[in-house]
Design a protein around this motif. Structure first.
Motif, PDB file in Angstrom:
ATOM      1  N   THR A   1       0.895  -1.228  -0.080  1.00 39.46           N
ATOM      2  CA  THR A   1      -0.136   0.018   0.113  1.00 39.46           C
ATOM      3  C   THR A   1       0.769   1.197  -0.060  1.00 39.46           C
ATOM      4  O   THR A   1       1.966   1.324   0.389  1.00 39.46           O
ATOM      5  CB  THR A   1      -0.751   0.030   1.311  1.00 39.46           C
ATOM      6  N   LEU A   2       0.406   2.282  -0.546  1.00 35.66           N
ATOM      7  CA  LEU A   2       1.166   3.561  -0.532  1.00 35.66           C
ATOM      8  C   LEU A   2       1.404   4.072   0.921  1.00 35.66           C
ATOM      9  O   LEU A   2       2.637   4.575   1.142  1.00 35.66           O
ATOM     10  CB  LEU A   2       0.302   4.730  -1.157  1.00 35.66           C
ATOM     11  N   GLN A   3       0.375   3.893   1.916  1.00 31.41           N
ATOM     12  CA  GLN A   3       0.644   4.178   3.358  1.00 31.41           C
ATOM     13  C   GLN A   3       1.682   3.557   3.853  1.00 31.41           C
ATOM     14  O   GLN A   3       2.816   4.023   4.485  1.00 31.41           O
ATOM     15  CB  GLN A   3      -0.593   3.948   3.965  1.00 31.41           C
ATOM     16  N   GLN A   4       1.988   2.059   3.328  1.00 30.07           N
ATOM     17  CA  GLN A   4       3.062   1.159   4.188  1.00 30.07           C
ATOM     18  C   GLN A   4       4.373   1.987   3.665  1.00 30.07           C
ATOM     19  O   GLN A   4       5.296   2.108   4.352  1.00 30.07           O
ATOM     20  CB  GLN A   4       2.995  -0.233   3.963  1.00 30.07           C
ATOM     21  N   LEU A   5       4.518   2.045   2.143  1.00 33.14           N
ATOM     22  CA  LEU A   5       5.693   2.522   1.538  1.00 33.14           C
ATOM     23  C   LEU A   5       6.218   3.863   2.185  1.00 33.14           C
ATOM     24  O   LEU A   5       7.016   3.899   2.579  1.00 33.14           O
ATOM     25  CB  LEU A   5       5.430   2.711   0.030  1.00 33.14           C
ATOM     26  N   PHE A   6       4.989   4.612   2.562  1.00 34.77           N
ATOM     27  CA  PHE A   6       5.458   6.167   3.210  1.00 34.77           C
ATOM     28  C   PHE A   6       6.053   5.852   4.580  1.00 34.77           C
ATOM     29  O   PHE A   6       6.983   6.589   5.005  1.00 34.77           O
ATOM     30  CB  PHE A   6       4.021   6.760   3.050  1.00 34.77           C
ATOM     31  N   TYR A   7       5.215   4.986   5.074  1.00 37.00           N
ATOM     32  CA  TYR A   7       6.026   4.663   6.701  1.00 37.00           C
ATOM     33  C   TYR A   7       7.095   4.204   6.599  1.00 37.00           C
ATOM     34  O   TYR A   7       8.178   4.510   7.335  1.00 37.00           O
ATOM     35  CB  TYR A   7       5.116   3.353   7.380  1.00 37.00           C
ATOM     36  N   HIS A   8       7.815   3.253   5.467  1.00 35.74           N
ATOM     37  CA  HIS A   8       8.987   2.845   5.790  1.00 35.74           C
ATOM     38  C   HIS A   8      10.036   3.757   5.130  1.00 35.74           C
ATOM     39  O   HIS A   8      11.053   3.989   5.685  1.00 35.74           O
ATOM     40  CB  HIS A   8       9.054   1.743   4.464  1.00 35.74           C
ATOM     41  N   LEU A   9       9.492   4.810   4.302  1.00 35.75           N
ATOM     42  CA  LEU A   9      10.202   5.765   3.761  1.00 35.75           C
ATOM     43  C   LEU A   9      10.683   6.589   5.072  1.00 35.75           C
ATOM     44  O   LEU A   9      11.863   7.300   5.291  1.00 35.75           O
ATOM     45  CB  LEU A   9       9.707   6.746   2.860  1.00 35.75           C
ATOM     46  N   ASN A  10       9.518   6.941   5.736  1.00 33.06           N
ATOM     47  CA  ASN A  10      10.103   7.841   7.167  1.00 33.06           C
ATOM     48  C   ASN A  10      11.232   7.236   8.081  1.00 33.06           C
ATOM     49  O   ASN A  10      11.827   7.751   8.695  1.00 33.06           O
ATOM     50  CB  ASN A  10       8.694   8.264   7.847  1.00 33.06           C
ATOM     51  N   MET A  11      10.730   5.749   8.244  1.00 29.62           N
ATOM     52  CA  MET A  11      11.390   5.006   9.156  1.00 29.62           C
ATOM     53  C   MET A  11      13.070   4.986   8.774  1.00 29.62           C
ATOM     54  O   MET A  11      13.946   5.442   9.722  1.00 29.62           O
ATOM     55  CB  MET A  11      10.988   3.632   9.172  1.00 29.62           C
ATOM     56  N   SER A  12      13.237   5.051   7.409  1.00 27.05           N
ATOM     57  CA  SER A  12      14.548   4.942   6.863  1.00 27.05           C
ATOM     58  C   SER A  12      15.255   6.315   6.862  1.00 27.05           C
ATOM     59  O   SER A  12      16.317   6.291   7.160  1.00 27.05           O
ATOM     60  CB  SER A  12      14.561   4.382   5.393  1.00 27.05           C
ATOM     61  N   LEU A  13      14.363   7.370   6.674  1.00 28.73           N
ATOM     62  CA  LEU A  13      14.748   8.409   6.629  1.00 28.73           C
ATOM     63  C   LEU A  13      15.575   8.738   8.136  1.00 28.73           C
ATOM     64  O   LEU A  13      16.458   9.502   8.114  1.00 28.73           O
ATOM     65  CB  LEU A  13      13.710   9.602   6.459  1.00 28.73           C
TER      66      LEU A  13
END
Lengths: 277, 569
Positions: free
Chosen positions: A111-123
């Motif tokens: 899902t887009l939301q899950q991807l966004f969450y991963h992006l933030n976590m990695s950042l």
């Protein structure tokens, strides 16, 4: 025995090196807190740009720290993978919406939301790693204990930590020597033997190593006591540098960033920036 | 006379962990500005004396004491280790272990830091003291960039920042090569003249300490003071040899020649000896007569051949360059040279720990190039300097058997082989003992046994006698000699010139990665140029033979060794 130092002090002339150890430690701590608290993508993006700028400023090159960066990357990848495996819908709950891109199998959809969450976590991790690396690579080990004492940690603890760091290469060398001598007695430590045999054989190195480390500790602690270590509540530091204007500026900057970060993050009562609503 | 700076008054001490006292009824006064040597075999209590003065007893080593020790008028037992450190500066034996700071300057400043001295004052003091011990140009060096002698200078500077009244040296020569040891003795002498501090040297290498003037020698045995005499008096007596301390070689030579050592001879120093013409004649005659004892050593087949060996840890620099030599079966050979000359690297290459860049190593005519460490281990045995780095089993039997477990011997064969090896090494009575119950010298034997059990053709030992007193030195070396006579070929890496002279006929001298000389041991120590380049020290026998007008000093050293072997052993 040529060994590449994985992560150690790199002597360069740069504004980052010029700061005192205490400043760098404080900066690193505040920066980490700021990055850990927030999930706000805008803040994280700004901090990422900031940490890239500091990295450039430090004159430390990517190739100097590539081993550690590689390790950090692997760690980050694993982290992401496991988070996704165990809760593939975490982002959906967090951002209260669900945009399915495609389905892999069973409950595993992207899902887009899950991807966004991963992006933030990695950042968050990517923001902190360069600053942490710089703290170690740009702080003269001689100043290390002084900088710990600078933020109020007991000098005994600070000195122990810095002694421990210093002995790592010595212990490595000794391990190497002992291992060679034991191999010369026919004790095989290569992969040929069974696992259990190898485990048993490794004791043949560890026992002498531990005993000799203990005697090393006894000598150094005697030497330190004979020269008055631990006599007073405080001590001075030969290598400590006085705080300059730049140091105060750097600390103020970090504090400013932290405050701003907290303000933006908690403005609307949530740590998360939500573009989906 | 001024009052003593250190005073032992009927003092006795027993370590908490031990069953019997280490010191009994010690009465000893040291006066300001005196230079005193405390000599004695290991276990005689000489190091314990030092610990009582600097406060490590009772601070780090608790125990029960009787009587009193006064340091600068105060009862040592009631002052703290910190208070004492302002009066007594201690330089410990282990040059690496006592290096605390990350650089020379920080290490020197360590005591000042603990005293909360301000930085400016600290920098000034460090520079001044560093100049005094001649280390001023290395202030930002890390310990691994320094030689053993330089590290010792740093330690000395580190205790001198306090303007101490007593300088205490615990076996200062133990970890140094002969030339560095000589420099240390000269430095101590100079520092004492400049500062006027009382100096206490604890050391069993008497001849090396006597290179410079010493006021008194205190001889200890089993916790008692046996003698407290001016050097001259003590040298004239036979107390030293009787109590496990080796007297200077030139005096032993005089005694062999039938010349009694008397005060009139000025026996403290070989260069100050006052020999009359008839006495010199007597020495020359003794040498002529004793020449007949020289035996020709028969050499066996070539066993280990090294051909044009070259190796470097990094691409930039060779640690060994173009080394060639042949060791014959049944030989006992010394490998000497200062630290970093390539001695240990050579051993590593022979054992297969490292691979040569070019050149060959042959054992019994067969090239070892393709053999792994494990395969070589059956034919070449390597014994590390420190037995504690090798011993990995709590029980002696298991430790010795360990190397056999990797072979395809049956348990019965293994048992036989271990028993036989323990008998050879004189350890059979201890076969059921734990290793921890043994002395250092006995542990050394265990490590040799644990290598010997594979019956290697060549045995390589790294500093077999480091840190041993004369008694244990003799014990270990005589044991190795017996092994050699049983046909084992032995290579020894050593700093000990006595060892080289006494036990090995031949020596390989290394200097900066090159094989400087491959000649007789007596030749090495009587060739001034060689001595200088390899950081060695001439034997006093050489000086004596020159003083007596002997034409062939090299022969003199050889005759002395041959005589000693037949007369004494």
């Amino acid at each position: 025995m040529a060994k590449v130092a994985v992560l150690s002090y790199l002597k360069r002339k740069s504004p980052v090196h010029a700061l005192t150890g205490t400043t760098k430690l404080l900066f690193f701590l505040m920066w980490s807190v700021a990055a850990m608290v927030t999930y706000d993508t805008r803040v994280l993006a700004a901090m990422l740009a900031g940490s890239a700028a500091i990295f450039r400023l430090s004159k430390i090159h990517l190739r100097d720290v590539k081993v550690v960066l590689g390790l950090a990357a692997v760690f980050l990848l694993m982290n992401n993978l496991f988070v996704y495996l165990f809760s593939p819908e975490y982002g959906v709950g967090l951002y209260e919406s669900r945009t399915v891109l495609f389905t892999i199998a069973g409950p595993y959809t992207i899902t887009l939301q899950q991807l966004f969450y991963h992006l933030n976590m990695s950042l968050k991790v990517i923001c902190v790693v360069p600053v942490a690396l710089l703290f170690i690579a740009c702080t003269d080990p001689s100043e290390f204990a002084a900088s710990l004492a600078g933020i109020g940690i007991s000098y005994r603890v600070g000195y122990s930590v810095s002694l421990a760091l210093r002995y790592i290469p010595d212990v490595q060398r000794e391990y190497h020597q002992i291992s060679q001598a034991q191999q010369a007695r026919g004790i095989d430590l290569s992969g040929k033997d069974k696992f259990l045999t190898r485990l048993k054989n490794s004791v043949a190195i560890l026992l002498p190593l531990i005993l000799s480390s203990l005697s090393r500790i006894e000598t150094i602690s005697n030497a330190m006591e004979l020269r008055g270590f631990g006599k007073k509540k405080k001590r001075t530091w030969y290598m400590k540098r006085p705080m300059q204007k730049e140091d105060y500026l750097a600390i103020a900057l970090a504090a400013g960033i932290l405050v701003l970060d907290l303000l933006i993050t908690f403005w609307d009562g949530s740590r998360y920036y939500n573009p989906f609503l | 006379m001024a009052s003593p700076i250190i005073s032992f008054q009927d003092y006795g001490f027993q370590y908490a962990a031990q069953a019997a006292p280490t010191l009994y009824h010690i009465n000893l006064d040291i006066y300001p500005g005196e230079k005193v040597l405390i000599a004695g075999a290991s276990g005689s209590g000489k190091s314990t004396i030092a610990s009582c003065i600097n406060g490590l007893i009772p601070y780090a080593h608790p125990g029960a004491s009787t009587g009193k020790v006064l340091v600068d008028g105060r009862d040592a037992a009631e002052s703290s280790i910190f208070t004492l450190s302002h009066t007594v500066g201690t330089v410990l034996q282990d040059t690496d272990g006592q290096f605390i700071g990350l650089t020379v300057a920080e290490d020197i400043a360590f005591a000042l830091e603990n005293d909360c001295v301000e930085q400016d004052e600290m920098k000034e003091t460090v520079e001044r003291v560093a100049e005094l011990v001649d280390i001023g140009h290395h202030l930002d060096h890390a310990p691994h960039e320094l030689s053993g002698g330089q590290k010792q200078r740093v330690s000395l500077a580190g205790v001198m920042v306090d303007d101490v009244k007593v300088l205490l040296f615990d076996e200062p020569l133990a970890n140094l090569d002969p030339a560095a040891g000589r420099n240390t003795i000269e430095l101590i002498d100079r520092i004492q003249q400049q500062t006027g501090a009382a100096v206490l040297i604890i050391e069993h290498r008497l001849e090396d300490v006597l290179w410079r003037h010493v006021d008194r020698i205190v001889l200890m045995e089993e916790g008692h003071i046996l003698a407290d005499l001016p050097a001259k008096e003590l040298l004239c007596s036979d107390l030293l040899t009787r109590h496990g301390i080796r007297e200077p070689l030139y005096l032993t030579a005089l005694r062999y020649a039938g010349i009694p050592v008397t005060r009139e001879l000025e026996p403290e120093h070989v260069d100050s000896l006052r020999l009359s013409e008839p006495q010199k004649q007597q020495v020359r005659e003794w040498m002529q007569a004793a020449k007949s004892r020289l035996t020709e050593e028969k050499t066996g087949e070539p066993l280990l051949r090294v051909e044009q060996l070259t190796f470097g840890y990094t691409a930039k620099r060779y640690n060994l360059e173009d080394i060639s030599f042949t060791i014959h079966k049944g030989e006992m050979v010394s490998i000497v040279g200062k630290n970093g000359a390539g001695k240990s690297t050579l051993a590593k290459l022979i054992c297969g720990f490292e691979q040569p860049e070019s050149g060959r190593i042959l054992l019994g005519g067969q090239d070892l190039a393709g053999d792994t460490i494990k395969e070589r281990a059956a034919r070449i045995g390597y014994v590390m300097q420190n037995p504690n780095q090798m011993i990995s089993k709590p029980m002696i039997w298991d430790e010795v058997e360990l190397a056999l477990l990797a072979t395809d011997m049956t348990p019965e064969q293994r048992r036989e082989r271990v028993e036989e090896t323990l008998r050879i090494c004189g350890l059979y009575p201890f076969r059921k003992w734990p290793v921890s119950a043994l002395s250092f010298g006995q542990k050394k034997r265990v490590t040799i046994a644990s290598i010997l059990v594979r019956r290697p053709e060549v045995l390589i030992l790294d500093e077999p006698t480091a840190g041993q007193d004369y008694h244990h030195y003799t014990e270990i070396m005589e044991f190795l000699r017996q092994l050699n006579q049983q046909g084992y070929t032995i290579l020894m890496i050593t700093h000990d010139m006595h060892l080289m002279l006494e036990y090995t006929r031949r020596a390989l001298v290394f200097c900066e990665g090159k094989l400087l000389a491959d000649t007789t041991a007596a030749h090495v120590l009587t060739e001034p140029e060689l001595v200088k380049r390899a950081s060695l020290k001439e034997t006093s026998l050489y000086s004596l033979s020159l003083a007596c007008g002997i034409e062939d000093p090299r022969k003199f050293a050889e005759v002395f060794i041959a005589w000693e072997r037949e007369e004494v052993r």
